[in-house]
Design an enzyme around this catalytic site. Structure first.
Site, short mmCIF file in Angstrom:
data_model
loop_
_atom_site.label_atom_id
_atom_site.label_comp_id
_atom_site.label_asym_id
_atom_site.label_seq_id
_atom_site.Cartn_x
_atom_site.Cartn_y
_atom_site.Cartn_z
CE LYS B 99 -4.28 -1.61 0.09
NZ LYS B 99 -5.13 -1.41 -1.02
CD GLU B 121 -10.00 4.34 0.44
OE1 GLU B 121 -9.93 5.28 0.53
OE2 GLU B 121 -9.29 3.39 -0.11
CB SER B 388 0.00 -7.74 -1.57
OG SER B 388 -1.02 -8.78 -0.84
#
Lengths: 267, 406
Positions: B99, B121, B388
């Site tokens: 991210k 969010e 990830s």
């Protein structure tokens, strides 16, 4: 001429402004809605915006969000709202009715199926919050072929070239959202609204209704002095929410508020 | 729809208004249009600005810790008895997931645009943490919206965000998960448009977000492509990544789209199983519609109301998917299988025991699919799997699920 165009022409000829109440269909329960619509007409509504409940009302504040949730708890979705509109038309063939909601229910029904259903229900206009003019071509074409108006929102920061774009694709009226933010927020800056309306009017001759921040007779009078129509939504739905144990009381308070607005706008 | 994009031509999606075929676009309320336009202009300008790119590259290297390794999981490959498995170690990034690649990029953009307030969010909390992290570093105010259900199941990440100085707002509307957090962030943005930059964490939302987030995440695939050529001496035969909104998957896939010999698998969350209806797999079992500013596959009922989703992993618990994945599915360039909660847990344990790496529950979906795929392939073939994120944040969920208390 569409019912909306005829209504605004008639109001203009008599020097009056449109009172446009908004309620969410199916709130607080499905049987409440159609009688409420008739009562609103009696109280002086010229045009009615009927909200189609949506699970993800991104442009709405907490009051209308909760109205949507209450209606969805009774499974009131687009198909049910269309039957309510049809029922309203059985006894009122003159008051323009506009469906206001979000695009996904229309996408799932299919644009053509939706346009046909709206025509069958004899609804006059459609306001789809998350359908900007750039993406609206296919939907507008189908609605226009059936004589249904597509109404667009204008915001305080909408540029003149976008207003002209909405003038091209939109019809009926334009709905000026007088505040940045979601429905039910903040309060009104009249001088600012007046400036913006002047700019809007220099780019379109469609009637302009103003909403967001209209709470009482006084704000309705102020807006009526400068715009073609006054839209009131969250203030009405707050009455529903304040009287969930006594919906008849909610109805009385809504009627009272609309009557006071009508009177303030006409005098 | 395969006719509109002849495979083999150079891929250049989306178009100027953000369309991937019929998907994507800009479907927002008028109040948001000026902000979207401003963002798009700034993005188009800075993504070609050498100074911006130099600053971004330096941040990715020195702050995030890139390049992330490509690790040959030899023991696991041998155990499964098929293809050679290489893990793209996004779990080793600062903050523990992919991210941050995107938040570093968007935060630099916010700074260039003169915005002083950041909102985001978050579902699993990884994007919220990655956003709070870059906001702290740049001294920007940060507000993170998070569904109340997710606040409860990702308490550790909530605390991390608070430590980093962010305000975490639990969202109580709708299903109280990621989609509702997105709604609330959009509401904040329209209200505070002048000073606020909205950092969306996945490849969804109105244009330019799906393209912009992809471009910031594509560093994953660019590195993996080079590393695979160096280590395996050839391009991979298959790519595997989990798909919620789909940012880590598109980040890995994008630089390989024109390499038609490379198969791409985006793994959706099947929750309790597709047949139960309790899942988060719109590409497997949804239909096209419009939500959160773009047209894509969604989970919606016959009235177009969004259906509640379910997945053991909060980061995959979303009823939509990035519009570019919808397009890649339709044209047949990528496949989108699905993995249940139960299978994902098997993937989680397998990687932990075989390689000493604890993956996030999101990434565990990719691991579980790899366990199915690898044995069907030859030993000289190569799979690159996107690891990830790391699994530390999921300890509580797994302990609860397996009835363990400390």
């Amino acid at each position: 001429m569409s019912r909306l165009a005829a209504k605004f022409a008639e109001l203009k000829a008599s020097g009056r402004k449109a009172l446009i109440p908004f309620i969410t269909a199916g709130d607080p329960y499905p049987e409440f809605t159609v009688p409420m619509l008739h009562e609103m007409v009696k109280a002086g509504a010229d045009v009615i915006e009927l909200g189609v409940p949506f699970s993800d009302p991104m442009a709405d504040g907490p009051v209308i969000q909760r109205a949507s949730e209450r209606a969805l708890a009774h499974h009131v979705g687009l198909r049910k709202v269309l039957t309510m509109a049809m029922e309203f038309r059985k006894t009122d063939q003159t008051t323009p009715l506009v469906l206001m909601g979000y695009l996904n229910p229309i996408e799932i029904m299919g644009y053509e199926g939706f346009a046909n259903a709206v025509q069958r229900a004899d609804v006059d206009g459609v306001l789809t919050v998350d359908l900007p003019p750039e993406e609206s071509e296919d939907c507008v074409k189908l609605l226009r072929e059936r004589g249904i108006d597509q109404i667009f929102l204008l915001a305080p920061n909408t540029t003149p070239d976008r207003i002209r774009k909405m003038h091209e694709v939109g019809s009926g009226y334009l709905y000026y959202v007088s505040l940045k933010g979601v429905t039910g927020a903040g309060h009104l800056d009249t001088a600012d609204v007046q400036d913006k309306l002047q700019m809007i009017k220099s780019n379109t001759d469609l009637p302009v209704g103003v909403g967001f921040g209209v709470k009482d007779a006084e704000t309705a009078r102020t807006i009526a002095a400068i715009a073609d129509g006054v839209v009131v939504g969250s203030a009405l739905i707050s009455k529903v929410e304040a009287n969930l144990d006594d919906p008849e009381q909610a109805k009385r308070e809504i009627i009272e508020l609309l009557k006071s607005m009508r009177q303030a706008m006409d005098h | 729809m395969t006719d509109t994009y002849p495979l083999g031509d150079k891929y250049d999606m989306p178009d100027a208004r953000g369309h991937f075929g019929p998907y994507g676009g800009i479907f927002v309320a008028e109040t948001l249009m000026p902000a979207i336009t401003e963002l798009n202009l700034a993005y188009q300008r800075y993504i070609k600005d050498p100074d911006f790119i130099a600053e971004l590259d330096a941040d990715l290297r020195d702050y995030v810790g890139r390049p992330s390794p490509l690790y040959h999981a030899q023991r696991w490959s041998q155990h499964l008895g098929g293809a050679q498995i290489y893990l793209k170690r996004e779990d080793l990034n600062h903050t523990g997931a992919h991210k941050v690649n995107n938040t570093v990029g968007q935060a630099l953009l916010a700074k260039r645009m003169g915005k002083t307030r950041i909102i985001a969010e978050t579902g699993a909390g990884q994007h919220g943490v990655a956003t709070a992290t870059v906001a702290a570093r740049l001294g920007l105010e940060c507000v993170v919206y998070m569904g109340a259900v997710d606040v409860a199941r990702q308490a550790l990440n909530v605390y991390r965000m608070k430590l980093l100085g962010a305000t975490v707002v639990p969202v109580e509307s709708g299903s109280k998960t990621l989609k509702d957090a997105l709604n609330e962030a959009l509401r904040d943005w329209v209200t505070n448009i002048d000073n606020t930059f909205y950092i969306i964490g996945t490849v969804a939302g109105p244009h330019p977000y799906p393209a912009m987030v992809r471009d910031f995440q594509a560093v994953i695939g660019r590195e993996a492509r080079r590393q695979c050529l160096e280590q395996a001496g050839k391009l991979p035969d298959a790519l595997v990544a989990c798909v919620g909104g789909g940012s880590n998957a598109i980040g890995l896939f994008y630089p390989f789209i024109d390499d038609l010999g490379v198969k791409m698998y985006g793994v959706e969350a099947a929750g309790d199983g597709i047949a139960t209806g309790r899942h988060s797999a719109p590409l497997s079992a949804g239909r096209p519609g419009v939500l959160h500013g773009n047209r894509t596959y969604l989970m919606a009922d016959d009235d177009g109301e969004i259906i509640e989703t379910h997945s053991i992993s909060a980061g995959l618990d979303y009823p939509g998917v990035g519009p570019e994945h919808a397009w890649l599915k339709d044209i047949g360039r990528a496949e989108y299988p699905n993995i249940t909660d139960e299978e994902a847990l098997q993937g989680f344990h397998a990687l932990t025991k075989m390689e000493g790496i604890i993956p996030a529950l999101e990434s565990s979906h990719a691991m579980a699919y790899t366990m199915k795929l690898a044995p069907t392939m030859r030993k000289d073939q190569v799979i690159v799997v996107n690891l990830s994120g790391r699994g530390d944040k999921d300890m509580h969920t797994i302990m609860q699920r397996e009835g363990i208390s400390l």
